[in-house]
Design an enzyme around this catalytic site. Structure first.
Site, PDB file in Angstrom:
ATOM      1  N   LYS A 181     -31.317   9.861  20.939  1.00 53.82           N
ATOM      2  CA  LYS A 181     -31.856  11.226  20.947  1.00 53.82           C
ATOM      3  C   LYS A 181     -30.730  12.209  21.253  1.00 53.82           C
ATOM      4  CE  LYS A 181     -33.198  14.137  23.824  1.00 53.82           C
ATOM      5  NZ  LYS A 181     -32.833  15.436  23.248  1.00 53.82           N
ATOM      6  N   PRO A 182     -30.300  12.972  20.250  1.00 58.56           N
ATOM      7  CA  PRO A 182     -29.262  13.981  20.523  1.00 58.56           C
ATOM      8  C   PRO A 182     -29.881  15.202  21.199  1.00 58.56           C
ATOM      9  CG  PRO A 182     -29.933  14.070  18.215  1.00 58.56           C
ATOM     10  CD  PRO A 182     -30.727  12.942  18.839  1.00 58.56           C
ATOM     11  N   SER A 236     -26.276  15.691  32.465  1.00 58.61           N
ATOM     12  CA  SER A 236     -26.127  16.200  33.833  1.00 58.61           C
ATOM     13  C   SER A 236     -26.546  15.152  34.866  1.00 58.61           C
ATOM     14  CB  SER A 236     -26.976  17.460  33.997  1.00 58.61           C
ATOM     15  OG  SER A 236     -28.330  17.131  33.784  1.00 58.61           O
ATOM     16  N   GLU A 257     -23.110   8.501  32.150  1.00 60.80           N
ATOM     17  CA  GLU A 257     -21.902   9.345  32.131  1.00 60.80           C
ATOM     18  C   GLU A 257     -22.374  10.735  32.533  1.00 60.80           C
ATOM     19  OE1 GLU A 257     -18.908   8.394  31.716  1.00 60.80           O
ATOM     20  OE2 GLU A 257     -19.073   6.444  30.760  1.00 60.80           O
ATOM     21  N   CYS A 291     -16.934  17.558  30.459  1.00 58.25           N
ATOM     22  CA  CYS A 291     -17.227  16.976  31.778  1.00 58.25           C
ATOM     23  C   CYS A 291     -15.940  16.696  32.553  1.00 58.25           C
ATOM     24  CB  CYS A 291     -18.025  15.693  31.596  1.00 58.25           C
ATOM     25  SG  CYS A 291     -17.248  14.584  30.442  1.00 58.25           S
ATOM     26  N   GLU A 391     -20.201  22.350  38.435  1.00 63.58           N
ATOM     27  CA  GLU A 391     -19.433  22.415  37.187  1.00 63.58           C
ATOM     28  C   GLU A 391     -19.510  23.845  36.669  1.00 63.58           C
ATOM     29  OE1 GLU A 391     -21.737  19.296  35.045  1.00 63.58           O
ATOM     30  OE2 GLU A 391     -19.751  18.686  34.393  1.00 63.58           O
TER      31      GLU A 391
HETATM   32  P1  NAP Z   1     -28.552  17.671  30.212  1.00 66.61           P
HETATM   33  O1  NAP Z   1     -29.367  18.881  30.393  1.00 66.61           O
HETATM   34  O2  NAP Z   1     -28.626  16.616  31.255  1.00 66.61           O
HETATM   35  O3  NAP Z   1     -28.974  17.075  28.788  1.00 66.61           O
HETATM   36  C1  NAP Z   1     -28.381  15.917  28.266  1.00 66.61           C
HETATM   37  C2  NAP Z   1     -29.357  15.228  27.347  1.00 66.61           C
HETATM   38  O4  NAP Z   1     -30.497  14.834  28.110  1.00 66.61           O
HETATM   39  C3  NAP Z   1     -29.885  16.109  26.227  1.00 66.61           C
HETATM   40  O5  NAP Z   1     -30.110  15.317  25.095  1.00 66.61           O
HETATM   41  C4  NAP Z   1     -31.198  16.601  26.801  1.00 66.61           C
HETATM   42  O6  NAP Z   1     -32.113  16.949  25.787  1.00 66.61           O
HETATM   43  C5  NAP Z   1     -31.658  15.367  27.515  1.00 66.61           C
HETATM   44  N1  NAP Z   1     -32.646  15.608  28.571  1.00 66.61           N
HETATM   45  C6  NAP Z   1     -32.821  16.698  29.346  1.00 66.61           C
HETATM   46  N2  NAP Z   1     -33.838  16.496  30.212  1.00 66.61           N
HETATM   47  C7  NAP Z   1     -34.312  15.254  29.978  1.00 66.61           C
HETATM   48  C8  NAP Z   1     -35.352  14.456  30.547  1.00 66.61           C
HETATM   49  N3  NAP Z   1     -36.125  14.894  31.556  1.00 66.61           N
HETATM   50  N4  NAP Z   1     -35.543  13.210  30.060  1.00 66.61           N
HETATM   51  C9  NAP Z   1     -34.780  12.739  29.065  1.00 66.61           C
HETATM   52  N5  NAP Z   1     -33.791  13.445  28.480  1.00 66.61           N
HETATM   53  C10 NAP Z   1     -33.551  14.681  28.937  1.00 66.61           C
HETATM   54  O7  NAP Z   1     -27.017  18.004  30.053  1.00 66.61           O
HETATM   55  P2  NAP Z   1     -26.353  19.036  29.042  1.00 66.61           P
HETATM   56  O8  NAP Z   1     -26.415  20.377  29.645  1.00 66.61           O
HETATM   57  O9  NAP Z   1     -26.863  18.845  27.662  1.00 66.61           O
HETATM   58  O10 NAP Z   1     -24.855  18.474  29.018  1.00 66.61           O
HETATM   59  C11 NAP Z   1     -23.894  18.865  29.920  1.00 66.61           C
HETATM   60  C12 NAP Z   1     -23.776  17.838  31.017  1.00 66.61           C
HETATM   61  O11 NAP Z   1     -23.339  16.603  30.474  1.00 66.61           O
HETATM   62  C13 NAP Z   1     -22.707  18.233  32.014  1.00 66.61           C
HETATM   63  O12 NAP Z   1     -23.145  17.935  33.310  1.00 66.61           O
HETATM   64  C14 NAP Z   1     -21.528  17.349  31.642  1.00 66.61           C
HETATM   65  O13 NAP Z   1     -20.623  17.112  32.672  1.00 66.61           O
HETATM   66  C15 NAP Z   1     -22.231  16.105  31.214  1.00 66.61           C
HETATM   67  N6  NAP Z   1     -21.369  15.277  30.374  1.00 66.61           N
HETATM   68  C16 NAP Z   1     -20.845  14.135  30.914  1.00 66.61           C
HETATM   69  C17 NAP Z   1     -19.989  13.353  30.163  1.00 66.61           C
HETATM   70  C18 NAP Z   1     -19.398  12.106  30.734  1.00 66.61           C
HETATM   71  O14 NAP Z   1     -18.900  11.293  29.966  1.00 66.61           O
HETATM   72  N7  NAP Z   1     -19.432  11.888  32.040  1.00 66.61           N
HETATM   73  C19 NAP Z   1     -19.660  13.728  28.857  1.00 66.61           C
HETATM   74  C20 NAP Z   1     -20.205  14.904  28.345  1.00 66.61           C
HETATM   75  C21 NAP Z   1     -21.064  15.666  29.125  1.00 66.61           C
HETATM   76  P3  NAP Z   1     -32.393  18.475  25.379  1.00 66.61           P
HETATM   77  O15 NAP Z   1     -31.079  19.170  25.360  1.00 66.61           O
HETATM   78  O16 NAP Z   1     -33.003  18.329  24.049  1.00 66.61           O
HETATM   79  O17 NAP Z   1     -33.320  18.981  26.440  1.00 66.61           O
END
Ligand code: NAP
Length: 487
Positions: A181-182, A236, A257, A291, A391
């Protein structure tokens, strides 16, 4: 808007069991170009029913997929890799239009994502077991590795191609199938990758992409359905913790991650020009939305002023704009909410005594139509400013002076995160000291760029579990089975 050599790469339907499909409700959601706010696609808005269907298809397909030879899986992955490279230009354009990063960075992300597929095409053939000496002569102890089964993947919007490739590739190499799921902001790159996987010839059901805006419902099915044997999540820390709780119900394996809060430490004996180049690369790539971005700059007091001046000069070369325009090297943030969050963090830092050392002037037209934030250098940031804890995820460099090495290490480690850390010094003794003492899964020494497919990417503390890339990553997709044979 799109000018693709191969328009078939632009998909708006989800990909389940080898078929392109609409939502059962026929609902769609809009994907925006963050540089302009324009709607660039309407994509199928799936829910629990279709996710469940994708999982059933993946679980069924996995049985046959696991029985293919490693060489056959390797060859398919290799074909998929070659298709990504062949279509790099189109894929980069799709990525820039939905995510915002400048086209050269998007091209680099396609090459980076493809490199994981190439790497795991090779690793597929190198999943070895063990033969262990038994305690008696009539026994043989064998250790074999078997695919965990159908896996689920959830990926964020900041690297829509690479974050997905580095999950799908090791999963397929190990003999797992996948339902991914992207993020709703950036589904188009994932669908283009699925189209190329189909072209490469992966059997139906081995790769499935579920698109939708109800991530909580889709996530509940991906974590709650017992046919899914493992979840790999990038996103996150808050959502990661929620998914851990959900996976606990049936003790599902999970790789995480999560967020980071990388310290970037410059010591008084460092090559300052190299440190400034590393700072620009680490801080401003993807407009600060990575990240492993430098989040807190700790600069030793005797070089603090000079480093700040040099960084300001380097920032003059940042050209902010629509990522599709030539010469642009810094694009928009992903949403207006992201712009507001960065502004609030900057306001908090200023209220606690920071001052603006340099700020790129933005064209007012950009502000009015897209989600831009001006690259900003903040000086004399208080160690307790909110942006040292969270962050920033934006193009803001926050400089904090320090006196002793021990003080720098203590401040660097004063966070619940532990993804990446950076240190610039010419001293071998200090390299060892900082490499040993920084609490992070990855440490860049005299470099601001650390990610590649051969190295284990991942964090400690609240930055996650497991590693992606490298030979270590395969271990997350296999079960160890011990065979005790008696003769
Ligand atoms: P996010 O809000 O956690 O969303 C990530 C993914 O999870 C999206 O596909 C989102 O879908 C989905 N999601 C959100 N709530 C969910 C739930 N309750 N159940 C299942 N899936 C859910 O993070 P983001 O804002 O997209 O990405 C930024 C974060 O990713 C930052 O914290 C960054 O540091 C981290 N990151 C970490 C790495 C690493 O390798 N450590 C790499 C890249 C990014 P929707 O967007 O469709 O809601």
């Amino acid at each position: 808007m799109f000018n693709l050599d191969n328009p078939s790469l632009l998909r708006s339907q989800a990909f389940i069991n080898g078929d392109w499909c609409a939502a059962e409700t026929q609902k769609t959601f809009a994907v925006e170009n963050p540089a302009t706010g324009a709607v660039i696609a309407l994509v199928a808005d799936l829910g629990i029913a279709e996710t469940s269907r994708a999982i059933t298809a993946a679980a069924k397909a996995q049985i046959g997929w696991a029985q293919t030879t490693a060489k056959a899986r390797s060859q398919l992955l290799r074909s998929w890799f070659e298709l990504l490279i062949q279509h790099q230009e189109d894929l980069a354009q799709i990525l820039t239009l939905e995510q915002g990063k400048p086209l050269p960075e998007a091209r680099a992300e396609i090459a980076y994502g493809a490199s994981y597929i190439e790497w795991f095409a090779e690793e597929a053939k190198r999943i070895y077991g063990d033969v262990i000496s038994p305690s008696t002569t009539d026994q043989r102890i064998l250790v074999i590795k078997q695919p965990v089964g159908a896996v689920a993947a959830i990926t964020p919007w900041n690297f829509p191609c690479a974050m997905l490739a580095r999950k799908i590739a090791p999963a397929l190499a190990a003999g797992c199938s996948i339902v991914a799921k992207p993020a709703a902001e950036t589904p188009l790159s994932a669908l283009a990758l699925a189209f190329l996987a189909q072209q490469a010839g992966f059997p139906a059901g081995v790769v499935n992409i579920v698109t939708g805006t109800d991530s909580a419902a889709i996530g509940a099915e991906l974590t709650g359905n017992p046919l899914v044997r493992k979840l790999s999540f990038t996103g996150s820390t808050a959502v990661g913790k929620q998914l851990i709780r959900q996976c606990a119900a049936d003790v599902k394996r999970i790789t995480l991650e999560l967020g980071g809060n990388a310290p970037f430490i410059v010591l008084d004996d460092a090559d300052l020009d190299a440190a400034v180049a590393g700072a620009v690369a680490s801080k401003f790539r993807n407009a600060g939305q990575t990240c492993v971005c430098a989040n807190r700059f700790y600069i030793q007091r005797s070089i603090y002023t000079e480093f700040g001046k040099k960084l300001a000069v380097a920032m003059e070369a940042l050209s902010v704009g629509d990522g599709m325009d030539s010469g642009v090297n810094l694009g928009p943030l992903i949403s207006s909410a992201a712009v507001k969050k960065v502004q609030a963090l900057v306001d908090d830092a200023l209220a606690k005594g920071a001052r603006i050392g340099y700020q790129v002037k933005l064209d007012q037209k950009l502000f009015s139509q897209g989600y831009f934030y001006p690259p900003t250098l903040l000086l004399d940031v208080a160690p307790d400013a909110e942006l040292t804890r969270q962050e920033i995820f934006g193009p803001v460099a926050a400089l904090i002076p320090f006196d002793t090495d021990d003080e720098a290490i203590a401040m660097a480690n004063n966070t619940e995160y532990g993804l990446a850390g950076y240190c610039f010094t010419r001293s071998a003794t200090r390299i060892k000291q900082f490499s040993d003492k920084l609490e992070a899964g990855m440490v860049g020494v005299n470099t601001g760029i650390i990610s590649n497919e051969m190295a284990p990417f991942g964090g400690i503390k609240q930055s996650g579990w497991g590693r992606e890339g490298s030979h270590y990553s395969i271990e997350d997709y296999v079960n160890i089975k011990y065979l005790c044979e008696n003769f």
